[in-house]
Design a protein around this motif. Structure first.
Motif, PDB file in Angstrom:
ATOM      1  N   TYR A 472      40.423  51.853  37.941  1.00 53.80           N
ATOM      2  CA  TYR A 472      39.794  51.405  39.178  1.00 53.80           C
ATOM      3  C   TYR A 472      38.502  50.623  38.923  1.00 53.80           C
ATOM      4  CZ  TYR A 472      42.949  54.731  41.467  1.00 53.80           C
ATOM      5  OH  TYR A 472      44.049  55.422  41.913  1.00 53.80           O
ATOM      6  N   VAL A 473      37.877  50.831  37.778  1.00 47.93           N
ATOM      7  CA  VAL A 473      36.603  50.150  37.469  1.00 47.93           C
ATOM      8  C   VAL A 473      36.774  49.169  36.307  1.00 47.93           C
ATOM      9  CG1 VAL A 473      35.147  51.984  38.371  1.00 47.93           C
ATOM     10  CG2 VAL A 473      35.925  52.106  36.008  1.00 47.93           C
ATOM     11  N   LEU A 474      38.016  48.890  35.961  1.00 48.02           N
ATOM     12  CA  LEU A 474      38.287  47.976  34.847  1.00 48.02           C
ATOM     13  C   LEU A 474      37.955  46.538  35.249  1.00 48.02           C
ATOM     14  CD1 LEU A 474      39.551  47.843  31.958  1.00 48.02           C
ATOM     15  CD2 LEU A 474      41.731  47.350  33.083  1.00 48.02           C
ATOM     16  N   GLU A 475      37.179  45.844  34.410  1.00 45.55           N
ATOM     17  CA  GLU A 475      36.810  44.451  34.643  1.00 45.55           C
ATOM     18  C   GLU A 475      37.542  43.564  33.634  1.00 45.55           C
ATOM     19  OE1 GLU A 475      32.422  43.959  35.667  1.00 45.55           O
ATOM     20  OE2 GLU A 475      32.433  45.914  34.681  1.00 45.55           O
ATOM     21  N   THR A 476      38.113  42.497  34.130  1.00 44.62           N
ATOM     22  CA  THR A 476      38.951  41.651  33.261  1.00 44.62           C
ATOM     23  C   THR A 476      38.519  40.185  33.222  1.00 44.62           C
ATOM     24  OG1 THR A 476      40.484  41.286  35.111  1.00 44.62           O
ATOM     25  CG2 THR A 476      40.969  43.131  33.630  1.00 44.62           C
ATOM     26  N   ASN A 477      37.479  39.820  33.951  1.00 46.23           N
ATOM     27  CA  ASN A 477      37.085  38.403  34.016  1.00 46.23           C
ATOM     28  C   ASN A 477      36.164  38.016  32.846  1.00 46.23           C
ATOM     29  OD1 ASN A 477      35.056  40.053  35.044  1.00 46.23           O
ATOM     30  ND2 ASN A 477      34.279  38.471  36.436  1.00 46.23           N
ATOM     31  N   HIS A 496      29.448  28.255  29.550  1.00 48.11           N
ATOM     32  CA  HIS A 496      29.635  28.385  30.997  1.00 48.11           C
ATOM     33  C   HIS A 496      30.084  29.788  31.439  1.00 48.11           C
ATOM     34  CE1 HIS A 496      29.826  23.954  30.508  1.00 48.11           C
ATOM     35  NE2 HIS A 496      29.178  23.985  31.679  1.00 48.11           N
ATOM     36  N   SER A 497      30.303  30.671  30.491  1.00 50.69           N
ATOM     37  CA  SER A 497      30.725  32.027  30.853  1.00 50.69           C
ATOM     38  C   SER A 497      29.581  32.782  31.528  1.00 50.69           C
ATOM     39  CB  SER A 497      31.170  32.798  29.603  1.00 50.69           C
ATOM     40  OG  SER A 497      31.435  34.144  29.933  1.00 50.69           O
ATOM     41  N   LYS A 498      29.909  33.542  32.547  1.00 53.74           N
ATOM     42  CA  LYS A 498      28.913  34.359  33.245  1.00 53.74           C
ATOM     43  C   LYS A 498      28.759  35.733  32.612  1.00 53.74           C
ATOM     44  CE  LYS A 498      29.705  32.068  37.685  1.00 53.74           C
ATOM     45  NZ  LYS A 498      30.090  32.225  39.115  1.00 53.74           N
ATOM     46  N   ARG A 499      29.539  35.989  31.566  1.00 55.56           N
ATOM     47  CA  ARG A 499      29.478  37.264  30.868  1.00 55.56           C
ATOM     48  C   ARG A 499      28.729  37.109  29.551  1.00 55.56           C
ATOM     49  NH1 ARG A 499      30.824  41.844  33.824  1.00 55.56           N
ATOM     50  NH2 ARG A 499      32.668  41.474  35.083  1.00 55.56           N
ATOM     51  N   ASN A 500      28.145  38.203  29.090  1.00 54.81           N
ATOM     52  CA  ASN A 500      27.399  38.135  27.827  1.00 54.81           C
ATOM     53  C   ASN A 500      28.135  38.806  26.678  1.00 54.81           C
ATOM     54  OD1 ASN A 500      27.143  40.786  28.562  1.00 54.81           O
ATOM     55  ND2 ASN A 500      24.966  40.942  28.028  1.00 54.81           N
ATOM     56  N   TYR A 577      44.200  45.034  24.156  1.00 60.20           N
ATOM     57  CA  TYR A 577      43.012  44.820  24.993  1.00 60.20           C
ATOM     58  C   TYR A 577      43.393  44.775  26.468  1.00 60.20           C
ATOM     59  CZ  TYR A 577      39.502  42.009  27.456  1.00 60.20           C
ATOM     60  OH  TYR A 577      38.594  41.532  28.367  1.00 60.20           O
ATOM     61  N   LEU A 578      42.621  45.507  27.296  1.00 61.61           N
ATOM     62  CA  LEU A 578      42.858  45.521  28.735  1.00 61.61           C
ATOM     63  C   LEU A 578      41.690  44.962  29.526  1.00 61.61           C
ATOM     64  CD1 LEU A 578      44.474  49.069  29.121  1.00 61.61           C
ATOM     65  CD2 LEU A 578      45.654  46.863  29.030  1.00 61.61           C
ATOM     66  N   GLY A 579      40.487  45.130  29.018  1.00 61.80           N
ATOM     67  CA  GLY A 579      39.300  44.677  29.729  1.00 61.80           C
ATOM     68  C   GLY A 579      38.096  45.474  29.289  1.00 61.80           C
ATOM     69  N   PHE A 580      37.081  45.547  30.150  1.00 65.87           N
ATOM     70  CA  PHE A 580      35.866  46.302  29.851  1.00 65.87           C
ATOM     71  C   PHE A 580      35.534  47.211  31.031  1.00 65.87           C
ATOM     72  CE2 PHE A 580      35.465  42.837  26.896  1.00 65.87           C
ATOM     73  CZ  PHE A 580      34.747  43.357  25.812  1.00 65.87           C
ATOM     74  N   VAL A 581      34.819  48.281  30.724  1.00 66.79           N
ATOM     75  CA  VAL A 581      34.250  49.130  31.760  1.00 66.79           C
ATOM     76  C   VAL A 581      32.742  49.155  31.534  1.00 66.79           C
ATOM     77  CG1 VAL A 581      34.628  51.237  30.393  1.00 66.79           C
ATOM     78  CG2 VAL A 581      34.270  51.398  32.856  1.00 66.79           C
TER      79      VAL A 581
END
Length: 602
Positions: A472-477, A496-500, A577-581
């Motif tokens: 439910y809290v998995l982030e994938t972008n 241009h990525s908004k993630r670090n 790999y699925l994403g980050f929490v």
């Protein structure tokens, strides 16, 4: 006109009605109106259940010579459980019908207070068949479930939010209990104590209305009382014996909870549902053959004791010839007490529908009777046996359900024993404390606590975390980097990525490592070598990993705290790999759940 067109037209009319209602009637006043409606329907449902059950029971027992009834007792419970299972599997087309109070608590915690509409009638049908044919369980849990379904679906029908639906669900449960026992105060207290343990004053008004209306309707439609009332006072000189009874009842409530888990595990190992029917039905028939008081709810035996017919429990049994021997009455009562625990659990786990609400009253009454009658046999003193029966009922209900207030008010209302308020308060409190000190959770909440589905108000942080799932809290972008690529090749995407943080993932989905934007920017600006090196060589090993298939949110937060990190990668059981929490997503979800659960009683 086809069904789809008709459904669309009904939905449009309902939307128009709701739109008008929201502009003309305040939400609070509308809940009050619906509380009246839920109370009336709940009272009707309780009356139908009691009338149907007693009709089945009286039809099976009337005009049958006593000498042949033993054979019927052996057959009827099996038939009742079988019919209940067939109804669920053939009519409802379901493999299992949830019963008891636990599914109601689960619906509040996990299912947005949504209870399938079929429970309105299926609980009545199956429990009436089960108990009417001699199943040794109670009708109170099914009618509470039916009432909850009435409240839940009424709220959903009018498009109400979670907190309003939860309120109406509790109103339905209160109405069910009030209608079943003709006890409006106990119905309200039950809803607060069991379903809404954290409440505010405004909650009382809808609950009072629903419980009162249900009681009025039930008395109008089916006025037969559960127990004939009696009025009596207690003697202060008997206080010591009431305290002894409290210790016994508290210990018995622990025993019942333990044996409940054991019997449930026994039946869990029986995979075929019809084999469960045979095992439970035949076992129950044999127990009733030896102990006729186990037939049905068991309230008749308690009423006979309250009337002073102490030998009635032996009178209609195989040991009727010894009904005037005090020690035989005492021993037989104790055996019936323990047999009742198995009879109730066999009925419920074998496929019958009912609850332990009623059996807990009967077991407490039998224990109170055995204790007082046994003391009187010794000649030490002369105790008022009916008083101890009544107090024992309240104590057992309090210990088994972890509901001391429900025990006090229910027994005081249905027996008229308001003069026993002091011993009722003492015995219920002590029984509850004994059970709670040994078993943290009641018989209703233990399963939910073990599975992490219980909303606990004593440890709200941990409880709310337990309600979250990693998915439910998995982030994938996130921008995914491939092992063979270089920073120079992906320069534009990185900038241009908004993630670090950037995951390095193979074409097959395997997570090789991660890279932070600080290092990548340093490489792109020439402050560090590696602009033409593949990411496979630049990859860093994550501080830790979250395995979605085996970890809950509590363990995830412990990992973050231990390693002092804000974000962790999530993988499946194959390492893909699925994403980050991140803590941010967890906190946002936490706030949403806390507001949803913490303010539904405003």
């Amino acid at each position: 006109m086809n069904s789809k067109t008709l459904r669309g037209r009904l939905n449009r009319k309902l939307d128009a009605l709701n739109h008008w209602r929201m502009h003309k009637i305040s939400n609070r006043n509308f809940i009050i109106i619906l509380a009246f409606v839920v109370g009336i329907i709940g009272g009707v449902a309780a009356s139908v259940l009691k009338a149907l059950t007693h009709f089945i029971a009286s039809t099976l027992q009337d005009d049958v010579d006593w000498h042949y009834k033993y054979s019927f007792y052996l057959f009827f419970p099996l038939l009742g459980i079988l019919l209940s299972v067939l109804y669920v599997r053939k009519v409802l087309k379901a493999k299992h019908l949830e019963h008891g109070i636990t599914p109601i608590i689960y619906a509040i915690s996990r299912k947005s207070s949504q209870i399938p509409v079929h429970n309105v009638y299926s609980q009545i049908v199956t429990s009436a068949i089960t108990v009417g044919f001699g199943g040794s369980c109670g009708l109170e849990a099914p009618i509470a479930m039916s009432g909850s379904a009435i409240g839940s679906n009424t709220g959903r029908f009018f498009g109400l939010q979670y907190k309003e639906v939860t309120m109406l669900l509790a109103c339905g449960a209160a109405a069910g209990i009030a209608g079943a026992f003709d006890s409006p105060l106990a119905g309200m207290v039950f809803a607060i104590e069991i379903l809404l343990p954290e409440f505010s004053i405004p909650v009382l008004i809808p609950l009072l209305i629903s419980a009162a209306m249900a009681s009025v309707v039930a008395q109008s439609l089916y006025s037969e009382p559960l127990f004939h009332t009696f009025s009596t006072e207690w003697e202060v000189s008997a206080l010591f014996f009431y305290l002894l009874l409290a210790l016994l009842v508290g210990g018995y409530s622990v025993y019942f909870a333990k044996i409940s888990s054991i019997v449930k595990n026994w039946f869990t190992n029986i995979k075929n549902p019809y084999n469960k029917v045979w095992v439970s039905g035949i076992s129950l028939g044999l127990m009733i053959f030896i102990f006729p008081a186990l037939y049905g709810e068991g309230y008749i035996a308690i009423q006979q004791i309250l009337n002073g017919q102490f030998n009635a429990i032996v009178k209609n049994s195989l040991f009727a010839d010894y009904q005037d021997i005090g020690l035989v009455i005492l021993a037989y009562s104790v055996l019936t007490l323990f047999a009742k625990s198995f009879a109730a659990l066999f009925t419920l786990n074998g496929g019958g529908n009912g609850g332990v609400f009623g059996p807990s009253l009967v077991m407490g009454g039998l224990l109170g009777f055995a204790f007082a009658y046994g003391v009187n046999l010794t000649g030490i003193t002369e105790l008022n046996v009916p008083n101890f029966v009544v107090v024992g009922m309240a104590g057992a209900l309090s210990g088994i359900m972890h509901a001391p207030l429900t025990g006090v008010f229910l027994i005081a209302e249905i027996t008229g024993g308001y003069g026993l308020m002091v011993p009722l308060m003492l015995v219920t409190s002590i029984s509850y404390l004994i059970n709670r000190s040994i078993l943290k959770y009641s018989i209703y909440t233990k399963v939910l606590a073990d599975s992490g589905d219980l909303l606990s108000y004593e440890d709200k942080d941990r409880s709310v975390l337990s309600m979250m799932k990693v998915r439910y809290v998995l982030e994938t972008n996130f921008v995914i980097l491939r092992p063979e690529e270089t920073p120079k090749m992906r320069q534009s995407d990185i900038i241009h990525s908004k993630r670090n943080i950037f995951p390095i993932v193979t074409e097959k989905g395997k997570l090789l490592g991660i890279l932070y934007s600080e290092r990548l920017f340093s490489i792109l600006l020439g402050e560090e070598e590696g602009i033409d090196q593949p990411f496979s060589k630049l990859a860093e090993t994550p501080t830790d990993l979250v395995k979605i298939h085996e970890e809950d949110m509590e363990s995830v937060m412990l990992k973050m705290k231990k390693d002092d990190v804000w974000i962790l990668p999530v993988i499946d059981k194959d390492g893909n790999y699925l994403g980050f929490v991140s803590k941010s997503s967890v906190f946002n979800k936490y706030r949403a759940l806390l507001m949803r659960q913490g303010h539904y009683l405003e």
